[in-house]
Write an enzyme that holds these catalytic residues in place. Structure first.
Site, short mmCIF file in Angstrom:
data_model
loop_
_atom_site.label_atom_id
_atom_site.label_comp_id
_atom_site.label_asym_id
_atom_site.label_seq_id
_atom_site.Cartn_x
_atom_site.Cartn_y
_atom_site.Cartn_z
N GLN A 303 40.99 32.39 50.14
CA GLN A 303 41.35 31.08 49.60
C GLN A 303 40.55 30.00 50.31
O GLN A 303 40.43 30.01 51.53
CB GLN A 303 42.85 30.82 49.81
CG GLN A 303 43.75 31.65 48.91
CD GLN A 303 43.74 31.18 47.46
OE1 GLN A 303 43.17 30.15 47.11
NE2 GLN A 303 44.35 31.98 46.60
N CYS A 431 44.98 30.32 39.57
CA CYS A 431 44.20 29.08 39.73
C CYS A 431 43.81 28.54 38.35
O CYS A 431 42.99 27.64 38.26
CB CYS A 431 42.98 29.30 40.61
SG CYS A 431 41.88 30.55 39.97
C1 LIG Z 1 41.99 34.97 43.26
S1 LIG Z 1 41.38 36.32 44.19
C2 LIG Z 1 42.83 36.75 45.08
C3 LIG Z 1 42.63 37.36 46.45
C4 LIG Z 1 43.82 37.43 47.38
N1 LIG Z 1 45.07 37.67 46.70
C5 LIG Z 1 43.91 36.22 48.28
O1 LIG Z 1 44.85 35.44 48.20
O2 LIG Z 1 42.99 36.03 49.11
C6 LIG Z 1 41.15 37.53 42.99
C7 LIG Z 1 40.66 38.85 43.51
O3 LIG Z 1 40.64 39.77 42.40
C8 LIG Z 1 39.56 40.67 42.56
N2 LIG Z 1 39.29 41.25 41.22
C9 LIG Z 1 38.66 40.66 40.18
N3 LIG Z 1 38.66 41.47 39.11
C10 LIG Z 1 39.32 42.60 39.46
C11 LIG Z 1 39.65 43.81 38.78
N4 LIG Z 1 39.29 43.99 37.51
N5 LIG Z 1 40.33 44.76 39.44
C12 LIG Z 1 40.71 44.56 40.73
N6 LIG Z 1 40.43 43.43 41.44
C13 LIG Z 1 39.73 42.46 40.82
C14 LIG Z 1 38.48 39.78 43.13
O4 LIG Z 1 37.47 40.54 43.78
C15 LIG Z 1 39.26 38.88 44.09
O5 LIG Z 1 39.30 39.43 45.37
#
Ligand SMILES: C[S@@+](CC[C@H](N)C(=O)[O-])C[C@H]1O[C@@H](n2cnc3c(N)ncnc32)[C@H](O)[C@@H]1O
Length: 474
Positions: A303, A431
């Protein structure tokens, strides 16, 4: 039937800010017009630049009467730079507008009615709140109004900065940004001077030539540490230059604790490399949230507003009403930030994530913090959850599922799989209110109900808003 046409000039009173930050107004006939850079309660003469069936888009020709919420933007790049679209709006009013947008979007797109929502959580800092900024190199410089009126001659073929609003091909040469930290500006300017002096050109998507692509600066807000991530195309001559640059930077700025080089061989303009070289230091920085230490690599999600992320995770920890019998799934777990934050309250957390480097950080973060009850699983969630029965057999029944997807939201197949797992509680952290609303509609149906909604301002002066929603099984 409305009688509006492209290029018409009409007078409007701006009612509110729409999702995305544009002013919204209605003509006497009730036709919706979105007005760029407009503020609530402004009276404006606008020129219609786009006409669609249900709405029109317009630009301001003349402000007839000012908004009482207007403030002087702090940044000289305001208007030209796409970074902070709302810097001319009083911060308290930014919060009012974001709060309204979140509820309206959830009700409108999600089809929910009469929702109540907690007051938006303001960001602890309104400037210098980011721990990460991504700056782009470009050979297509976008000049600000004051640069144009200064009548100076600028080198338009080399710049390093942020994109002009909605212009992925044009970059404003930014020497001072108020979002990261004052010292990060010094670093940025030294990199620009070095790169400009080199014989190598910025990478361009016109013919995919050139070397310099991005500079990503990451900084710990609670601990001491700064990472400079230089993202380039592949070129061995350039690689040698970067070693010199890393040495120069770390000698001039002892607060830089690591320099990494990401080589992006692909055409897509993303600041992620196919290969990574560590040029100085350990290749990561550490951040502290509550009493946890998080190790963050160049390509791991974390974040961007550390202080507000801490507030958000505390809220989830409090609302979760967790106990030691529970298994919790943390979907889209990144470097394990949420999983580790709640680990000591539950029996086990299983984190799911697609980026291998983020998962390596998550595992390391578990060890650093002496947490032994988190398991992290790599893969695309749509594949991992394709068969909910297998998920249950392998990881146990989750009393609580936390979902924190990227802006695009969840894969359309996932809401149904999550409902099949029948957790008692679901947290959706988002977000993007539009994809949040779409996914909530799919999850809720007749099985879950929205219990709590907390908008959180993670990104002051931008049109973005974070939201945490708690859903309970009916
Ligand atoms: C908004 S971030 C949230 C990260 C964590 N929850 C945090 O608060 O730091 C979204 C995460 O989803 C992962 N992501 C995106 N597409 C994905 C998918 N299809 N399957 C699994 N993870 C995915 C991204 O790499 C990223 O780390």
């Amino acid at each position: 039937m409305n009688t509006l046409h492209k290029n018409d000039i009409i007078r409007l009173r701006i009612e509110a800010l729409a999702f995305g930050g544009q002013g919204v107004a209605h003509t006497d006939e009730g036709f919706t017009v979105f007005v760029r850079n407009a503020l609530p309660e402004q009276e404006v003469d606008v020129k219609i630049v786009k006409k669609r069936k249900n709405y029109a888009e317009a630009i301001i020709n003349r402000v007839v009467s000012a908004s009482r919420f207007q403030v002087e933007p702090r940044c000289s790049y305001y208007g030209a730079c796409g970074g902070c679209l709302l810097q001319h709006l009083d911060y308290a009013e930014q919060l009012v507008q974001k709060q309204r947008q979140v509820i309206e979007t959830i009700e409108h797109i999600g089809g929910f009615q009469d929702l109540t929502m907690l007051s938006i959580m303001p960001s602890p800092e309104q400037y210098y709140y980011r721990n990460k900024m991504e700056f782009s190199f470009s050979n297509r410089r976008w000049l600000t109004h004051s640069e144009i009126s200064s009548q100076q001659i600028f080198d338009n073929n080399f710049c390093l900065g942020l994109h002009a609003p909605g212009r992925f091909d044009k970059v404003v040469d930014v020497h001072c940004c108020f979002l990261l930290s004052e010292r990060s500006n010094l670093v940025l300017n030294q990199i620009r001077a070095f790169a400009k002096n080199s014989q190598l050109a910025p990478y361009t998507t016109q013919d995919h030539s050139g070397y310099w692509r991005f500079v990503v600066i990451r900084e710990s807000k609670q601990l001491d540490g700064m990472m400079v991530n230089l993202v380039t195309a592949a070129d061995s001559a350039g690689d040698r230059l970067l070693e010199q640059l890393a040495q120069q930077l770390t000698t001039t700025f002892p607060f830089i604790t690591t320099v990494v080089h990401n080589i992006n061989k692909k055409k897509a303009q993303i600041a992620v490399g196919d290969e990574e070289r560590i040029l100085f230091g350990p290749g990561y920085i550490e951040e502290k949230l509550d009493d946890l230490i998080y190790r963050i690599s160049a390509n791991s999600f974390f974040q961007t507003n550390s202080a507000q992320a801490e507030n958000m995770y505390r809220l989830i920890a409090q609302w979760g009403d967790f106990n030691k019998d529970q298994v919790v799934y943390d979907l889209y777990c990144g470097a394990g930030s949420i999983a580790l934050f709640i680990a000591n309250k539950v029996q086990k957390v299983v984190g799911f994530e697609i980026v291998a480097q983020a998962l390596r950080d998550a595992e390391l973060n578990s060890r650093i913090n002496r947490i032994a009850n988190c398991e992290f699983v790599e893969g695309d969630l749509k594949d991992q959850f394709a068969d909910p029965a297998k998920v249950l057999a392998r990881y146990d029944w989750p009393a609580i599922i936390i979902i924190d997807p990227p802006r695009s939201g969840m894969h359309p197949s996932l809401p149904d799989k999550i409902v099949q797992l029948q957790p008692n509680t679901i947290f959706y952290v988002s977000c993007n209110p539009a994809t949040l609303a779409r996914d909530l509609k799919l999850i809720c149906q007749d099985k879950y109900r929205i219990d709590l909604i907390q908008p959180i301002d993670m990104f002051p002066h931008t049109a973005h808003c974070e939201t945490v929603v708690r859903l309970l099984k009916k």
